[in-house]
Enzyme design. Structure first.
Site, PDB file in Angstrom:
ATOM      1  N   VAL A  11      50.154  63.380  34.444  1.00  0.00           N
ATOM      2  CA  VAL A  11      50.915  64.951  34.376  1.00  0.00           C
ATOM      3  C   VAL A  11      51.418  65.725  35.125  1.00  0.00           C
ATOM      4  O   VAL A  11      51.996  66.534  35.937  1.00  0.00           O
ATOM      5  CB  VAL A  11      50.162  66.020  33.221  1.00  0.00           C
ATOM      6  CG1 VAL A  11      51.068  67.285  33.134  1.00  0.00           C
ATOM      7  CG2 VAL A  11      50.303  65.509  32.052  1.00  0.00           C
ATOM      8  N   THR A  86      41.725  67.016  29.629  1.00  0.00           N
ATOM      9  CA  THR A  86      40.774  67.693  28.586  1.00  0.00           C
ATOM     10  C   THR A  86      40.186  67.151  27.493  1.00  0.00           C
ATOM     11  O   THR A  86      40.956  66.580  26.746  1.00  0.00           O
ATOM     12  CB  THR A  86      41.387  68.780  28.398  1.00  0.00           C
ATOM     13  OG1 THR A  86      42.734  68.432  27.767  1.00  0.00           O
ATOM     14  CG2 THR A  86      41.388  70.101  29.291  1.00  0.00           C
ATOM     15  N   PHE A 151      55.704  69.579  27.740  1.00  0.00           N
ATOM     16  CA  PHE A 151      56.257  67.884  26.904  1.00  0.00           C
ATOM     17  C   PHE A 151      56.789  66.858  26.980  1.00  0.00           C
ATOM     18  O   PHE A 151      57.610  66.382  26.985  1.00  0.00           O
ATOM     19  CB  PHE A 151      57.135  69.409  25.721  1.00  0.00           C
ATOM     20  CG  PHE A 151      56.362  69.949  25.229  1.00  0.00           C
ATOM     21  CD1 PHE A 151      55.727  70.518  24.397  1.00  0.00           C
ATOM     22  CD2 PHE A 151      56.799  71.445  27.080  1.00  0.00           C
ATOM     23  CE1 PHE A 151      55.367  71.311  24.149  1.00  0.00           C
ATOM     24  CE2 PHE A 151      56.196  72.790  26.089  1.00  0.00           C
ATOM     25  CZ  PHE A 151      55.292  72.893  24.647  1.00  0.00           C
ATOM     26  N   LEU A 152      55.933  65.937  28.396  1.00  0.00           N
ATOM     27  CA  LEU A 152      56.513  64.820  28.985  1.00  0.00           C
ATOM     28  C   LEU A 152      55.845  63.681  28.377  1.00  0.00           C
ATOM     29  O   LEU A 152      54.581  63.175  27.740  1.00  0.00           O
ATOM     30  CB  LEU A 152      55.932  64.882  30.408  1.00  0.00           C
ATOM     31  CG  LEU A 152      56.035  66.342  31.505  1.00  0.00           C
ATOM     32  CD1 LEU A 152      55.442  65.710  32.874  1.00  0.00           C
ATOM     33  CD2 LEU A 152      57.526  66.483  31.834  1.00  0.00           C
ATOM     34  N   PHE A 251      61.524  60.514  15.979  1.00  0.00           N
ATOM     35  CA  PHE A 251      60.567  60.340  15.432  1.00  0.00           C
ATOM     36  C   PHE A 251      59.986  59.783  14.242  1.00  0.00           C
ATOM     37  O   PHE A 251      58.643  59.931  13.372  1.00  0.00           O
ATOM     38  CB  PHE A 251      59.314  61.253  15.717  1.00  0.00           C
ATOM     39  CG  PHE A 251      59.269  61.140  17.389  1.00  0.00           C
ATOM     40  CD1 PHE A 251      59.711  61.425  18.405  1.00  0.00           C
ATOM     41  CD2 PHE A 251      57.514  61.664  17.739  1.00  0.00           C
ATOM     42  CE1 PHE A 251      59.284  61.624  19.899  1.00  0.00           C
ATOM     43  CE2 PHE A 251      56.779  61.748  18.658  1.00  0.00           C
ATOM     44  CZ  PHE A 251      58.245  61.269  19.736  1.00  0.00           C
ATOM     45  N   GLY A 255      55.495  52.480  12.952  1.00  0.00           N
ATOM     46  CA  GLY A 255      54.518  51.760  13.832  1.00  0.00           C
ATOM     47  C   GLY A 255      53.226  50.998  13.167  1.00  0.00           C
ATOM     48  O   GLY A 255      53.006  50.883  12.578  1.00  0.00           O
ATOM     49  N   CYS A 262      47.169  61.251  23.875  1.00  0.00           N
ATOM     50  CA  CYS A 262      47.755  63.032  23.558  1.00  0.00           C
ATOM     51  C   CYS A 262      47.256  62.922  21.793  1.00  0.00           C
ATOM     52  O   CYS A 262      46.612  63.859  21.753  1.00  0.00           O
ATOM     53  CB  CYS A 262      48.492  63.610  24.139  1.00  0.00           C
ATOM     54  SG  CYS A 262      49.300  63.234  25.691  1.00  0.00           S
ATOM     55  N   LYS A 265      43.826  62.518  20.077  1.00  0.00           N
ATOM     56  CA  LYS A 265      43.134  63.626  20.616  1.00  0.00           C
ATOM     57  C   LYS A 265      43.371  65.198  20.142  1.00  0.00           C
ATOM     58  O   LYS A 265      43.155  65.626  19.893  1.00  0.00           O
ATOM     59  CB  LYS A 265      42.913  63.990  22.202  1.00  0.00           C
ATOM     60  CG  LYS A 265      42.703  64.848  23.109  1.00  0.00           C
ATOM     61  CD  LYS A 265      42.752  64.668  24.552  1.00  0.00           C
ATOM     62  CE  LYS A 265      43.604  64.717  25.363  1.00  0.00           C
ATOM     63  NZ  LYS A 265      44.096  66.439  26.223  1.00  0.00           N
ATOM     64  N   ARG A 329      45.903  54.135  26.815  1.00  0.00           N
ATOM     65  CA  ARG A 329      44.053  54.737  25.687  1.00  0.00           C
ATOM     66  C   ARG A 329      44.711  55.094  24.255  1.00  0.00           C
ATOM     67  O   ARG A 329      46.150  54.918  24.030  1.00  0.00           O
ATOM     68  CB  ARG A 329      44.337  56.505  26.301  1.00  0.00           C
ATOM     69  CG  ARG A 329      43.115  55.995  27.480  1.00  0.00           C
ATOM     70  CD  ARG A 329      43.895  57.154  28.283  1.00  0.00           C
ATOM     71  NE  ARG A 329      44.940  58.100  29.501  1.00  0.00           N
ATOM     72  CZ  ARG A 329      45.641  58.682  30.013  1.00  0.00           C
ATOM     73  NH1 ARG A 329      44.531  59.974  29.703  1.00  0.00           N
ATOM     74  NH2 ARG A 329      46.623  58.467  30.209  1.00  0.00           N
TER      75      ARG A 329
HETATM   76  C1  UGA Z   1      53.268  63.461  23.598  1.00  0.00           C
HETATM   77  C2  UGA Z   1      54.492  64.324  23.268  1.00  0.00           C
HETATM   78  O1  UGA Z   1      55.801  63.649  22.436  1.00  0.00           O
HETATM   79  C3  UGA Z   1      54.981  64.850  24.896  1.00  0.00           C
HETATM   80  O2  UGA Z   1      56.025  65.884  24.196  1.00  0.00           O
HETATM   81  C4  UGA Z   1      53.898  65.801  24.849  1.00  0.00           C
HETATM   82  O3  UGA Z   1      53.923  66.196  26.062  1.00  0.00           O
HETATM   83  C5  UGA Z   1      52.594  63.990  25.075  1.00  0.00           C
HETATM   84  O4  UGA Z   1      52.321  63.870  23.741  1.00  0.00           O
HETATM   85  C6  UGA Z   1      51.626  64.998  25.247  1.00  0.00           C
HETATM   86  O5  UGA Z   1      51.025  65.706  24.949  1.00  0.00           O
HETATM   87  O6  UGA Z   1      51.178  65.275  26.994  1.00  0.00           O
HETATM   88  P1  UGA Z   1      52.900  60.811  24.404  1.00  0.00           P
HETATM   89  O7  UGA Z   1      52.057  60.517  24.219  1.00  0.00           O
HETATM   90  O8  UGA Z   1      53.530  60.167  25.826  1.00  0.00           O
HETATM   91  O9  UGA Z   1      54.281  61.891  24.373  1.00  0.00           O
HETATM   92  O10 UGA Z   1      53.986  59.237  23.510  1.00  0.00           O
HETATM   93  P2  UGA Z   1      54.980  59.848  22.372  1.00  0.00           P
HETATM   94  O11 UGA Z   1      55.871  59.199  22.829  1.00  0.00           O
HETATM   95  O12 UGA Z   1      54.800  61.314  21.610  1.00  0.00           O
HETATM   96  O13 UGA Z   1      53.935  58.655  21.573  1.00  0.00           O
HETATM   97  C7  UGA Z   1      52.745  58.997  20.594  1.00  0.00           C
HETATM   98  C8  UGA Z   1      52.295  58.034  20.150  1.00  0.00           C
HETATM   99  O14 UGA Z   1      53.834  58.106  18.540  1.00  0.00           O
HETATM  100  C9  UGA Z   1      52.783  56.381  20.415  1.00  0.00           C
HETATM  101  O15 UGA Z   1      51.965  55.584  19.880  1.00  0.00           O
HETATM  102  C10 UGA Z   1      54.129  55.874  19.965  1.00  0.00           C
HETATM  103  O16 UGA Z   1      54.330  54.874  19.069  1.00  0.00           O
HETATM  104  C11 UGA Z   1      54.233  56.662  18.560  1.00  0.00           C
HETATM  105  N1  UGA Z   1      55.272  57.209  17.794  1.00  0.00           N
HETATM  106  C12 UGA Z   1      56.850  57.856  18.111  1.00  0.00           C
HETATM  107  C13 UGA Z   1      55.534  56.106  16.659  1.00  0.00           C
HETATM  108  O17 UGA Z   1      55.445  55.202  15.676  1.00  0.00           O
HETATM  109  N2  UGA Z   1      56.736  56.329  15.940  1.00  0.00           N
HETATM  110  C14 UGA Z   1      58.078  57.191  16.669  1.00  0.00           C
HETATM  111  O18 UGA Z   1      59.045  57.218  15.519  1.00  0.00           O
HETATM  112  C15 UGA Z   1      57.854  57.862  17.694  1.00  0.00           C
END
Ligand code: UGA
Length: 456
Positions: A11, A86, A151-152, A251, A255, A262, A265, A329
């Protein structure tokens, strides 16, 4: 404006480069020599599409620099952002020790007009507690602390920064809000909406957003199970519900359980915060358990199927927690691979980016340079990560290279009918076999025959 970012992790580094490209002068402070040394040499220690160029441009323009020298950087800053880790404690609570340590180190260097901004994901009330801590150390309550959650998404972080759905500016004083406004003015001018709140509301927004998104994924994962049992197709169901604007299409892809640094946790910490405040969050508590169970249940499904055919070797495609990142992770692979190994199966694995050694959960597996190399002679293939290159896998070539006849596509990347036509038994998520059979004109009987005809 002169900004300091404490922490050059995912981040901190990404946000620093983005701030520099907005025209700010950013000093990114990192005390881990393993991280700071490559950065000072111009090497980017993480994979994030577009980040290398952005960092290079920022450094070349003199607007981005890296240092391990906290005091000098902080003393000149108009705002100091905290982007340190964190992590989760064993009881699910959040470990704020890195945030507190950073604040203790910098407190005495701060100019009274400098704003401290918490970017790290922290529990509700942290900004206010940090303000008291700084006041205690300095002997006066002159320093203000704001909250500006990020929110990245890994893999699309630059687009998420420059084209954010919203920027949350949490401040308890007008002057702090004004300073945050100035920092983000270039984005606000381009039409990115800002939400001004108190620090505590901003902290809660971050958690509630991640918990809600994770619930959405957990829900669609459950509906995918129902589709498999009842004979529906999750792609149709997802689209059919997602077009309702109150639900939204994003979303809703099932999967092998969500992972990453994120969601797992943050959902645990959200549930813990609920317990601490006497307002339990049973939906999220249940989600946390179900997500872990899901990974284990899918691993068991693979084990049962491979054992049924006296198989020995499984090819795992995808180690990263999702596509477009090298981050492993809490990835599904870290739960599924050890279960396959404990069941006595050999694992050959491939990932386009997450190829690091030294991950305890992946000990004893064979690393392969290409997906096709991994599937060679495998009894079953398991796709865990939604990399684009796996969408392009040719089922006919897989079938030729494999020893067995089973393919688990836990990301629904391949065309089930084409996989079946290639002679492989296809298991997706929420895609009933009945539909595959219909698509291949073979009917249920031909599928059973395909399975029975698989080499033992
Ligand atoms: C997530 C949030 O989307 C961000 O907005 C947030 O800033 C970030 O956490 C954080 O708290 O720093 P990220 O962890 O990079 O981002 O990944 P995501 O794209 O949100 O995916 C998270 C998990 O959900 C992955 O394992 C992904 O494969 C899974 N996922 C996502 C699904 O199984 N199905 C979906 O439709 C979308």
């Amino acid at each position: 404006m002169k900004l300091v970012m404490i922490g050059a992790g995912y981040v901190g580094l990404t946000t620093s480069a983005c701030f520099a490209s907005l025209g700010h002068e950013v000093t990114c402070v990192e005390n881990d020599p393993q991280r700071i040394e490559p950065l000072t040499r111009g090497e980017i220690p993480i994979f994030e599409p577009g980040l290398d160029d952005l960092v290079r441009d920022g450094v070349a323009a003199g607007r981005l620099r890296f240092t391990d020298e906290l005091g000098t950087a902080v003393g000149r800053a108009e705002a100091v952002f905290l982007a340190v880790g964190t992590p989760c404690l064993p009881n699910g609570a959040m470990d704020l020790s890195h945030v507190e340590a950073a604040v203790r180190q910098m407190a005495r260097y701060l100019h009274p007009a400098t704003l401290v901004v918490v970017k790290s994901t922290v529990v509700a009330g942290t900004a206010r507690r940090l303000r008291s801590l700084i006041a205690q150390i300095r002997g006066q309550a002159d320093i203000k602390v704001a909250s500006n959650p990020e929110f990245l998404r890994e893999g699309s972080a630059l687009a998420d920064f420059f084209g954010a759905d919203r920027i949350v500016l949490g401040a308890d004083e007008q002057s702090a809000a004004g300073l945050l406004d100035r920092i983000y003015r270039p984005l606000a001018r381009k039409g990115v909406p800002t939400v001004r709140t108190s620090t505590t509301s901003a902290e809660l927004i971050k958690y509630a957003a991640n918990a809600f998104l994770a619930l959405k994924i957990g829900f669609i994962d459950d509906v995918a199970d129902l589709c498999e049992a009842a004979g529906g197709d999750i792609a149709d169901v997802g689209r059919g519900i997602g077009l309702d604007r109150r639900i939204g299409e994003a979303f809703l892809s099932p999967g092998p359980g969500f992972g990453g640094s994120c969601f797992p946790k943050d959902t645990r910490a959200f549930a813990d915060t609920g317990r601490v405040h006497g307002t339990p969050q049973p939906l999220v508590e249940c989600l946390v358990d179900r997500n872990e169970q899901r990974k284990r249940r899918l691993a068991q499904k693979v084990i049962d199927e491979v054992n049924l055919h006296d198989g020995r070797t499984v090819a795992v495609l995808g180690i990263a927690f999702k596509g477009n990142t090298d981050d492993v992770r809490e990835s599904a692979a870290l739960t599924i691979v050890p279960m396959l190994r404990r069941a006595g199966l050999a694992v050959r694995a491939h990932d386009p980016r997450a190829a690091r050694d030294g991950i305890a959960e992946l000990a004893g597996i064979v690393r392969c340079n290409t997906a096709y190399e991994a599937v060679s002679d495998a009894d079953a293939v398991v796709i865990l990560t939604d990399w684009d290159e796996y969408r392009r896998l040719e089922p006919e070539r897989l079938a030729t290279l494999m020893h067995g006849r089973v393919l688990f596509d836990f990301r629904n990347l391949l065309d089930p009918s084409r996989v079946s036509l290639a002679g492989l038994r296809y298991f997706g998520r929420g895609r009933p076999e009945a539909r595959v059979a219909t698509a291949t004109n073979g009917g249920a009987a031909s599928l059973r025959e395909t399975a029975a005809a698989s080499p033992a």
